[in-house]
Design an enzyme around this catalytic site. Structure first.
Site, PDB file in Angstrom:
ATOM      1  N   THR A  62       0.921  -1.103  -0.086  1.00 16.93           N
ATOM      2  CA  THR A  62       0.127  -0.156   0.042  1.00 16.93           C
ATOM      3  C   THR A  62       0.718   1.493   0.183  1.00 16.93           C
ATOM      4  O   THR A  62       1.746   1.312   0.775  1.00 16.93           O
ATOM      5  CB  THR A  62      -0.936   0.078   1.174  1.00 16.93           C
ATOM      6  OG1 THR A  62      -1.811  -1.167   1.128  1.00 16.93           O
ATOM      7  CG2 THR A  62      -1.727   1.319   1.485  1.00 16.93           C
ATOM      8  N   SER A  63       0.573   2.335  -0.815  1.00 20.03           N
ATOM      9  CA  SER A  63       1.302   3.568  -0.830  1.00 20.03           C
ATOM     10  C   SER A  63       2.744   3.318  -1.232  1.00 20.03           C
ATOM     11  O   SER A  63       3.245   2.859  -2.277  1.00 20.03           O
ATOM     12  CB  SER A  63       1.143   4.305   0.402  1.00 20.03           C
ATOM     13  OG  SER A  63       1.565   5.746   0.028  1.00 20.03           O
ATOM     14  N   SER A  64       3.607   3.625  -0.452  1.00 20.55           N
ATOM     15  CA  SER A  64       4.913   3.340  -0.669  1.00 20.55           C
ATOM     16  C   SER A  64       5.342   1.987  -0.909  1.00 20.55           C
ATOM     17  O   SER A  64       6.190   1.602  -1.830  1.00 20.55           O
ATOM     18  CB  SER A  64       5.969   3.691   0.437  1.00 20.55           C
ATOM     19  OG  SER A  64       7.274   3.833   0.326  1.00 20.55           O
TER      20      SER A  64
END
Length: 311
Positions: free
Chosen positions: A147-149
């Site tokens: 998720t995200s990074s």
């Protein structure tokens, strides 16, 4: 604006992921998350936590599950349903932790964006190799998600090690090499703001340049993004679709479109089946702090008993 401020929407992810994800009735388990040290070459001092279910499949699959900025492996373990799904289906989950102050993954340096270049991808591959050898895992069933990074790093790992990963799932990420900064900064505002627009061929070339000369099969990719993402803006969704369809030599015209739930639009490329080469889910009105549907990830990977795709 600091990196920590920019990623503020991510900080609350651990709080809401567990509530947003699906819940499952699974048998009581004595398995626990365990830290592993001395797992191999680790140039950026990553930490490794491992979840091995009580009932491990014969030649189990491996899932590398990567956290968001400010997060940790244990937080991603407790905030998602991957471990309970591992209890059900017998695969092993690696929960790595970045240790730089931002707790973000290196998806920006030249070292991280080429095979064997160094930085985080080398340490992450050491974790995969450790599990593969110690548990006689199936080398054809190694997967990555985040998720995200961690979604950005999912794109990086599939680009740098296409011969290792069978598929990946990216939640609120950006294309491979979109965040490249030359290693001088962790943050790329142009990419984050959805202003880095390239052709499908240009995006695909960036992936191919990460491992020059590789002509083998490419990993399948599942892409999730909210239309109201305020941290990694929504245009990054379409740019990822461009990139991975090009890597697979596919048209950007979907072979299949449906709505798996209200407000979600799912498109598949190269096949209409549930394990298409590229699957993309656009989430109407959803912000950067998006729910992680771990069951749909496991379904896409074929870890729920779905037959693997023929090559």
């Amino acid at each position: 604006m600091t990196l920590k401020t920019r990623m503020l929407g991510v900080v609350m992810a651990a709080v809401t992921l567990a509530a947003a994800a699906l819940t499952f009735a699974t048998p009581a388990s004595a398995a626990t998350l365990t830290q592993v040290t001395n797992f191999g070459t680790n140039p950026t001092n990553l930490q490794m936590h491992l979840y091995v279910p009580d009932r491990v499949a014969t030649r189990p699959a491996i899932l590398l599950a990567m956290h968001y900025c400010t997060g940790t492996g244990p937080a991603f373990h407790s905030g998602t349903q991957y471990a309970s799904l591992a209890d059900r289906y017998g695969f092993i989950v690696i929960y790595p932790s970045a240790t730089r102050s931002s707790k973000c993954w290196d998806v920006y340096s030249p070292q991280a964006l080429r095979r064997g270049g160094g930085s985080d991808p080398v340490g992450l591959m050491s974790m995969v190799d450790y599990v593969k050898q110690r548990y006689s895992a199936d080398p054809a069933r190694i997967f990555a998600t985040g998720t995200s990074s961690g979604a950005m790093m999912t794109n990086v790992m599939l680009g740098v090690y296409p011969d290792v990963f069978a598929a990946g799932a990216s939640f609120a990420g950006v294309p491979f090499a979109c965040f490249a900064t030359g290693g001088t900064s962790e943050w790329n505002s142009q990419c984050a703001n959805g202003q880095l627009i390239r052709t499908a061929q240009q995006w695909g070339d960036l992936v191919r340049e990460a491992y020059p000369g590789y002509t083998g099969q490419r990993p399948r990719m599942q892409i999730w993004h909210g239309t109201n993402d305020e941290t990694l803006r929504y245009p990054n969704f379409g740019e990822q679709v461009k990139q991975w369809t090009n890597v697979h030599g596919l048209s950007q015209t979907p072979a299949y479109t449906d709505s798996p739930q209200s407000g979600y639009t799912r498109t598949r490329y190269g096949s209409s089946g549930p394990m298409a080469p590229v699957e993309a889910i656009s989430m109407q009105g959803v912000t950067h702090n998006l729910p992680v549907d771990a069951a749909q990830v496991i379904r896409f990977f074929g870890l729920d008993g779905t037959a693997p795709p023929t090559t």
